[in-house]
Write a protein that holds these residues in place. Structure first.
Motif, PDB file in Angstrom:
ATOM      1  N   LYS A   1      -2.378  -2.689  -6.500  1.00  0.00           N
ATOM      2  CA  LYS A   1      -1.589  -1.641  -5.883  1.00  0.00           C
ATOM      3  C   LYS A   1      -0.185  -2.194  -5.656  1.00  0.00           C
ATOM      4  O   LYS A   1      -0.006  -3.325  -5.177  1.00  0.00           O
ATOM      5  CB  LYS A   1      -2.227  -1.119  -4.602  1.00  0.00           C
ATOM      6  CG  LYS A   1      -2.464  -2.112  -3.502  1.00  0.00           C
ATOM      7  CD  LYS A   1      -2.856  -1.355  -2.247  1.00  0.00           C
ATOM      8  CE  LYS A   1      -2.743  -2.256  -1.034  1.00  0.00           C
ATOM      9  NZ  LYS A   1      -3.964  -2.731  -0.489  1.00  0.00           N
ATOM     10  N   LEU A   2       0.759  -1.410  -6.067  1.00  0.00           N
ATOM     11  CA  LEU A   2       2.144  -1.846  -5.983  1.00  0.00           C
ATOM     12  C   LEU A   2       2.587  -1.700  -4.534  1.00  0.00           C
ATOM     13  O   LEU A   2       2.699  -0.593  -4.015  1.00  0.00           O
ATOM     14  CB  LEU A   2       2.996  -0.975  -6.907  1.00  0.00           C
ATOM     15  CG  LEU A   2       4.439  -1.409  -7.122  1.00  0.00           C
ATOM     16  CD1 LEU A   2       4.492  -2.768  -7.798  1.00  0.00           C
ATOM     17  CD2 LEU A   2       5.166  -0.374  -7.949  1.00  0.00           C
ATOM     18  N   THR A   3       2.774  -2.811  -3.864  1.00  0.00           N
ATOM     19  CA  THR A   3       3.120  -2.710  -2.447  1.00  0.00           C
ATOM     20  C   THR A   3       4.624  -2.723  -2.219  1.00  0.00           C
ATOM     21  O   THR A   3       5.097  -2.166  -1.250  1.00  0.00           O
ATOM     22  CB  THR A   3       2.479  -3.839  -1.624  1.00  0.00           C
ATOM     23  OG1 THR A   3       2.645  -5.038  -2.346  1.00  0.00           O
ATOM     24  CG2 THR A   3       1.032  -3.585  -1.358  1.00  0.00           C
ATOM     25  N   SER A   4       5.349  -3.416  -3.104  1.00  0.00           N
ATOM     26  CA  SER A   4       6.805  -3.387  -2.907  1.00  0.00           C
ATOM     27  C   SER A   4       7.511  -3.588  -4.246  1.00  0.00           C
ATOM     28  O   SER A   4       6.960  -4.173  -5.181  1.00  0.00           O
ATOM     29  CB  SER A   4       7.238  -4.450  -1.909  1.00  0.00           C
ATOM     30  OG  SER A   4       7.053  -5.722  -2.477  1.00  0.00           O
TER      31      SER A   4
ATOM     32  N   LYS B   1     -10.503  -6.064  -5.998  1.00  0.00           N
ATOM     33  CA  LYS B   1      -9.724  -4.846  -6.159  1.00  0.00           C
ATOM     34  C   LYS B   1      -8.616  -4.821  -5.129  1.00  0.00           C
ATOM     35  O   LYS B   1      -8.596  -5.623  -4.206  1.00  0.00           O
ATOM     36  CB  LYS B   1     -10.635  -3.627  -5.991  1.00  0.00           C
ATOM     37  CG  LYS B   1     -11.445  -3.362  -7.256  1.00  0.00           C
ATOM     38  CD  LYS B   1     -12.211  -2.074  -7.185  1.00  0.00           C
ATOM     39  CE  LYS B   1     -12.889  -1.836  -8.521  1.00  0.00           C
ATOM     40  NZ  LYS B   1     -14.021  -0.948  -8.380  1.00  0.00           N
ATOM     41  N   ASN B   2      -7.725  -3.881  -5.293  1.00  0.00           N
ATOM     42  CA  ASN B   2      -6.638  -3.715  -4.327  1.00  0.00           C
ATOM     43  C   ASN B   2      -5.822  -4.981  -4.125  1.00  0.00           C
ATOM     44  O   ASN B   2      -5.565  -5.400  -3.007  1.00  0.00           O
ATOM     45  CB  ASN B   2      -7.188  -3.264  -2.967  1.00  0.00           C
ATOM     46  CG  ASN B   2      -7.907  -1.950  -3.086  1.00  0.00           C
ATOM     47  OD1 ASN B   2      -7.495  -1.100  -3.886  1.00  0.00           O
ATOM     48  ND2 ASN B   2      -8.958  -1.781  -2.325  1.00  0.00           N
ATOM     49  N   ILE B   3      -5.478  -5.609  -5.233  1.00  0.00           N
ATOM     50  CA  ILE B   3      -4.607  -6.781  -5.117  1.00  0.00           C
ATOM     51  C   ILE B   3      -3.184  -6.262  -4.914  1.00  0.00           C
ATOM     52  O   ILE B   3      -2.704  -5.429  -5.674  1.00  0.00           O
ATOM     53  CB  ILE B   3      -4.677  -7.632  -6.395  1.00  0.00           C
ATOM     54  CG1 ILE B   3      -6.135  -8.011  -6.681  1.00  0.00           C
ATOM     55  CG2 ILE B   3      -3.789  -8.864  -6.272  1.00  0.00           C
ATOM     56  CD1 ILE B   3      -6.379  -8.475  -8.076  1.00  0.00           C
ATOM     57  N   SER B   4      -2.551  -6.762  -3.865  1.00  0.00           N
ATOM     58  CA  SER B   4      -1.201  -6.272  -3.565  1.00  0.00           C
ATOM     59  C   SER B   4      -0.188  -6.947  -4.486  1.00  0.00           C
ATOM     60  O   SER B   4      -0.136  -8.174  -4.566  1.00  0.00           O
ATOM     61  CB  SER B   4      -0.846  -6.573  -2.115  1.00  0.00           C
ATOM     62  OG  SER B   4      -1.850  -6.046  -1.287  1.00  0.00           O
TER      63      SER B   4
ATOM     64  N   ASP C   1       2.134 -11.960   4.138  1.00  0.00           N
ATOM     65  CA  ASP C   1       0.800 -11.576   3.703  1.00  0.00           C
ATOM     66  C   ASP C   1       0.715 -10.112   3.276  1.00  0.00           C
ATOM     67  O   ASP C   1      -0.343  -9.503   3.360  1.00  0.00           O
ATOM     68  CB  ASP C   1      -0.231 -11.852   4.807  1.00  0.00           C
ATOM     69  CG  ASP C   1      -1.564 -12.251   4.200  1.00  0.00           C
ATOM     70  OD1 ASP C   1      -1.553 -12.658   3.024  1.00  0.00           O
ATOM     71  OD2 ASP C   1      -2.585 -12.135   4.892  1.00  0.00           O
ATOM     72  N   LYS C   2       1.843  -9.568   2.851  1.00  0.00           N
ATOM     73  CA  LYS C   2       1.818  -8.177   2.386  1.00  0.00           C
ATOM     74  C   LYS C   2       1.602  -8.117   0.882  1.00  0.00           C
ATOM     75  O   LYS C   2       1.260  -7.071   0.345  1.00  0.00           O
ATOM     76  CB  LYS C   2       3.134  -7.486   2.754  1.00  0.00           C
ATOM     77  CG  LYS C   2       3.190  -7.099   4.227  1.00  0.00           C
ATOM     78  CD  LYS C   2       4.479  -6.409   4.563  1.00  0.00           C
ATOM     79  CE  LYS C   2       4.573  -6.161   6.054  1.00  0.00           C
ATOM     80  NZ  LYS C   2       5.979  -6.070   6.486  1.00  0.00           N
ATOM     81  N   ALA C   3       1.840  -9.236   0.180  1.00  0.00           N
ATOM     82  CA  ALA C   3       1.653  -9.254  -1.269  1.00  0.00           C
ATOM     83  C   ALA C   3       0.806 -10.450  -1.658  1.00  0.00           C
ATOM     84  O   ALA C   3       0.827 -11.485  -0.985  1.00  0.00           O
ATOM     85  CB  ALA C   3       3.006  -9.323  -1.961  1.00  0.00           C
TER      86      ALA C   3
END
Lengths: 305, 372
Positions: free
Chosen positions: B74-77, B45-48, B92-94
């Motif tokens: 989750k849409l991080t950018s 879960k919570n794959i960026s 490592d943010k996505a």
């Protein structure tokens, strides 16, 4: 029938590289209190472990109570009592539970043989609900002896029972052994303390897996070769060095507050010459006397031969 | 019989007096059973997600909202170029980049075909595999929705199409806890049984009590039974505690026969304890016993099929698994608990475990010497 016999027993450790017992033979009479005396590493424990069927010898034969230690090991285990050098009872069981446990695995009860251990057990009975690990050294010894006796063994093996025990407890312990002997139990005891040797009926002086001498303590001291002197002065260390360098000295060892000294060519009395030599070297309060050799003196002499 | 009774009495007294040991036998498996299954979850879960939308159309917006509403992402950018998005991965943010080409909507409508670009950070293999899979699945669904809107429904498909509808049997919701709890319970029982048993005997060697025992007329099999039975009982107790936790915390009610489970466990424990005995005959100190046991437990756990299926291991590893008692019991647990398998289904497993029990115990008894 002898209580214990050993015929040319040899035992090595580490695939033959360490010789623990070297072609050893001796016999122990029934009802005897027999002592194996020797320093650490002399092979005392190995002999006990062989005789209690815990080890197999490389060569030679031995019997305990007329039974072969290899063929009849099962019967031997029912008949001997063994107290290892290291305290080997269950520390997390109480005094009473330990005794009960060992009684029951020998198929007996405390009640049945209570007479035999009574003298010893009464001393630790007040602590019978205490865990064995919490006992003092002397009490541990008494418990271990009680456990080794609970099945009324015919031969009792005590491996350094007094090591690490205070002087009073040691004396008590030997008195207990005397009483057990009176009940007809053969006792083999090992000790590194030479002063305990005199309490045995017969002793074997051991060193490096060999027996140096085997006899009654009295005969061993009687066989001492030559005259033994004790000497002391106000500066003992200087005395020891000077005596060892003295041309007629055979051997000289510190022994309590005296030095024990023997001379070469004993038929000549060296004492006067020695005293004047020492006085000349500045020693005061000199005291020199002839003494009866102790077992330790004999042991030292035997080692030199 | 009388001797065994006294041996057992002594053994249980010692175990119950050792409060720390007792706690680690009874409480620690319970705590582990409460923690491990919750953590050992294959669901990612919570794959960026970093999106590069070059189209900015209604279609692309709809697709992005469909992806984010799935709950896995989750849409991080929201980036303007692939380069910018790639920078997100580097930092490592996505985990995944989804690039939507320009004129996505127009071309999709006009040419009935459009391509998307998905880039996955594969440093964490599981996450990459599953994340990529989820994303492909969601896009596929989205595609179907559009097709429904656009393609004229006809009585027959113009092109043959194989539609796959899968349903998960025995664990319909693919609940990982249902799958993991029985397996982890087996692992815990194995560790407790094997380790405690070997350590106990070696402790007697270390303290020297075994020396005193060896000069007694006590029989070899009496002594060994006196050691096996207490830990056999403890194994049973731990297993029961585990089943209760499974029942009341994870709501796992075995479908199959409980007595079949216990029957299997009874034999299984003999095998595990036999291994413990065997290890104890080869070690002189608790430290040695501990490291040997640890070696086996590690291999047994990781090659048991608890985490990764044995079937997907290379051939040689499958052979090792064949000599792993743990893998049999984990299979049986899952079969009986989830599927309701009967005695005949687990018979081959039982025979294998029986074999282990006989081999380990015989070997241990032969190797246990009362004299050196």
């Amino acid at each position: 029938m002898k209580a214990v016999t050993l015929n040319n027993i040899t035992k090595t450790y580490n695939k033959g590289t360490v010789l623990a017992v070297d072609n050893l033979s001796f016999e122990v009479e029934k009802g005897e209190l027999f002592g194996l005396i020797g320093p650490d590493g002399a092979g005392k424990s190995t002999i006990f472990r062989l005789l209690t069927t815990l080890l197999l010898a490389d060569s030679g034969t031995a019997t305990v109570d007329g039974l072969d230690i290899v063929k009849d090991f099962k019967t031997i285990r029912k008949k001997v009592g063994y107290m290892p050098g290291k305290f080997s009872l269950y520390q997390d069981l109480t005094v009473e539970e330990n005794l009960n446990f060992f009684a029951s695995i020998f198929g007996t009860t405390i009640h049945e043989n209570y007479e035999l251990i009574k003298d010893i057990y009464v001393q630790i009975e007040p602590f019978k609900t205490r865990r064995a690990g919490k006992l003092s050294g002397g009490m541990k010894q008494k418990l271990a002896l009680s456990c080794a006796l609970i099945h009324k063994p015919s031969v009792l093996f005590l491996d350094e029972p007094t090591t690490g025990v205070d002087t009073v407890s040691r004396k008590e312990f030997w008195q207990m052994l005397k009483r057990l002997k009176e009940q007809g139990i053969t006792i083999l005891v090992s000790t590194p303390y030479m002063d305990e040797a005199n309490l045995c009926d017969r002793i074997a002086l051991m060193q490096s897996g060999k027996i140096l001498s085997i006899d009654t303590p009295a005969n061993i001291t009687k066989a001492y070769d030559g005259k033994l002197y004790a000497i002391r002065s106000s500066s003992m260390h200087k005395l020891l060095i000077e005596l060892r360098n003295y041309e007629f000295t055979e051997s000289c060892f510190a022994f309590g507050e005296y030095l024990h000294i023997t001379f070469k060519k004993d038929h000549i009395d060296h004492t006067n010459a020695l005293l004047s030599y020492l006085k000349h070297n500045g020693h005061t309060n000199l005291e020199l006397k002839t003494i009866e050799p102790s077992i330790e003196d004999c042991f030292i002499q035997l080692l030199k031969q | 019989m009388r001797t065994i009774k006294f041996l057992l009495q002594k053994e249980f007294r010692q175990i119950f007096r050792n409060k720390t040991l007792l706690r680690s036998i009874l409480i620690s498996p319970c705590i582990q059973l409460l923690i491990l299954p919750l953590a050992a979850n294959y669901e990612v879960k919570n794959i960026s997600l970093a999106v590069v939308d070059n189209d900015h159309s209604a279609y692309s917006q709809k697709m992005i909202s469909k992806i984010t509403s799935s709950g896995y992402f989750k849409l991080t950018s929201y980036n303007s170029s692939f380069k910018e998005a790639y920078h997100q991965i580097e930092e490592d943010k996505a985990d995944i980049i989804l690039e939507i080409p320009a004129h996505f909507e127009r071309n999709l409508v006009r040419e009935n075909e459009q391509k998307l670009f998905v880039a996955v950070n594969a440093i964490n293999g599981t996450k990459a595999l599953l994340g990529g899979g989820y994303l492909a699945n969601i896009i596929n669904n989205y595609n179907n929705e559009i097709r429904l809107q656009w393609v004229q429904p006809s009585r027959f498909n113009t092109a043959p199409l194989i539609e796959i509808a899968s349903s998960n049997w025995y664990n319909p919701l693919m609940n990982y806890q249902i799958f993991m709890v029985p397996g982890i319970l087996v692992m815990l029982v194995t560790m407790i049984g094997g380790m405690m048993c070997s350590l106990n005997i070696v402790k007697e060697k270390e303290i020297g009590t075994i020396e005193q025992i060896n000069v007694t007329p006590i029989k070899k099999h009496h002594f060994i039974l006196g050691k096996l039975i207490p830990f056999w009982v403890i194994g049973m107790v731990v297993f029961t505690l585990g089943l209760l936790i499974a029942r009341f915390v994870y709501h796992i009610i075995p479908i199959g026969n409980i007595s079949l489970l216990y029957g299997f466990l009874a034999v299984y424990l003999l095998a595990v304890l036999g291994l413990g005995l065997l290890i104890s005959t080869y070690s002189d100190t608790q430290q040695q016993a501990m490291s040997i046991t640890f070696f086996f437990v590690m291999i047994f756990n990781l090659m048991s099929g608890l985490y990764t299926p044995v079937e997907s291991m290379p051939n040689w590893a499958q052979w090792i698994a064949k000599f792993n008692p743990l893998s049999y019991f984990i299979q049986v647990m899952r079969m009986v608990v989830l599927k309701g398998s009967e005695f005949n289904d687990v018979k081959p497993h039982l025979i294998a475990i029986l074999g282990f029990a006989i081999v380990f115990n015989t070997w241990a008894i032969l190797n246990y010497r009362k004299r050196a």
